[in-house]
Design an enzyme around this catalytic site. Structure first.
Site, short mmCIF file in Angstrom:
data_model
loop_
_atom_site.label_atom_id
_atom_site.label_comp_id
_atom_site.label_asym_id
_atom_site.label_seq_id
_atom_site.Cartn_x
_atom_site.Cartn_y
_atom_site.Cartn_z
NE ARG A 146 -2.42 -1.70 3.33
CZ ARG A 146 -2.32 -2.98 3.69
NH1 ARG A 146 -2.79 -3.93 2.89
NH2 ARG A 146 -1.76 -3.31 4.83
CD GLU A 158 0.38 -8.63 16.53
OE1 GLU A 158 -0.02 -8.45 15.36
OE2 GLU A 158 -0.37 -8.73 17.51
P1 AMP Z 1 4.07 -2.66 12.01
O1 AMP Z 1 5.35 -3.21 11.47
O2 AMP Z 1 3.57 -3.40 13.23
O3 AMP Z 1 4.12 -1.15 12.26
O4 AMP Z 1 2.94 -2.92 10.92
C1 AMP Z 1 2.81 -2.06 9.83
C2 AMP Z 1 2.50 -2.79 8.56
O5 AMP Z 1 1.50 -3.79 8.74
C3 AMP Z 1 1.99 -1.83 7.53
O6 AMP Z 1 2.53 -2.17 6.25
C4 AMP Z 1 0.48 -2.00 7.58
O7 AMP Z 1 -0.08 -1.91 6.30
C5 AMP Z 1 0.25 -3.38 8.20
N1 AMP Z 1 -0.71 -3.35 9.32
C6 AMP Z 1 -0.42 -3.59 10.63
N2 AMP Z 1 -1.51 -3.53 11.41
C7 AMP Z 1 -2.55 -3.21 10.57
C8 AMP Z 1 -3.95 -2.98 10.77
N3 AMP Z 1 -4.54 -3.05 11.99
N4 AMP Z 1 -4.71 -2.67 9.69
C9 AMP Z 1 -4.13 -2.58 8.45
N5 AMP Z 1 -2.84 -2.80 8.20
C10 AMP Z 1 -2.03 -3.10 9.24
#
Ligand code: AMP
Length: 181
Positions: free
Chosen positions: A64, A101
């Site tokens: 995205r 995660e």
């Molecule tokens: P993070 O590495 O935990 O900051 O996760 C960010 C990435 O995961 C981004 O590329 C987001 O598009 C996707 N992502 C994580 N959580 C969500 C969520 N609740 N809704 C949509 N996309 C998410």
């Protein structure tokens, strides 16, 4: 009267409970991308602080971040760099492991995508734990990029991603926050 940025974005983002797994509230920006006014407004807001500044490249995180990053690059007359999951880029790459995660994954960038000293803005749709963006910042810096800013449409502040990037000395810009995860 023109609705506020917050109202426009909140109304345009769709929330899907329990996707991709139980307990997750997935913030789906495809509805925002499909809404011409909301898409334009989000891109304009992300571009605005940098209008008139020298920005060499926009780095977008698969997938995205490519859509938003392409539009931002066009507006700022900057180049675009794709940061992809491993194995997708055809030429020589530089790779970094980053934390998700649960567990680890790897992302890559073409080894000639950045010239040392170039001013780069990192773009993704959402920051949650910040693991993905942290990996991207480290990868870009390893290649000599100066990170001007990291920008996202959505912040999930309870998950601490913004704080993680700020601790690395990165300027973070987000347009809307959703409580919880
Ligand atoms: P993070 O590495 O935990 O900051 O996760 C960010 C990435 O995961 C981004 O590329 C987001 O598009 C996707 N992502 C994580 N959580 C969500 C969520 N609740 N809704 C949509 N996309 C998410």
């Amino acid at each position: 009267m023109k609705p506020s940025l917050e109202d426009t974005l909140r109304a345009a983002i769709r929330t899907i409970p329990d996707y991709p797994k139980p307990g997750i509230l997935f913030r789906d920006i495809t509805t925002l991308l499909g809404d011409a006014g909301a898409f334009r407004r989000a891109v304009d807001e992300l571009v605005h602080p940098h209008a008139g500044n020298k920005v060499d490249k926009i780095a977008g995180i698969e997938a995205r971040g490519f859509i938003l990053g392409g539009a931002i690059a066009h507006q700022l007359s900057a180049g675009f760099i794709p940061i992809r999951k491993k194995g997708k880029l055809p030429h020589k790459t530089v790779r970094i492991a980053y934390s998700l995660e649960y567990g680890l994954d790897e992302m890559e960038i073409h080894s000639d995508a950045v010239t040392p000293g170039e001013e780069v803005i990192l773009v993704d749709d959402l920051i949650a734990t910040g693991g993905t963006a942290e990996g991207a910042v480290k990868l870009l810096r390893q290649m000599g990029a100066e990170i001007v800013s990291a920008c996202f449409v959505i912040d999930l502040p309870d998950l601490g991603g913004r704080a993680k990037l700020e601790a690395l000395g990165v300027d973070v810009r987000t347009l809307i926050a959703f409580e919880g995860d």
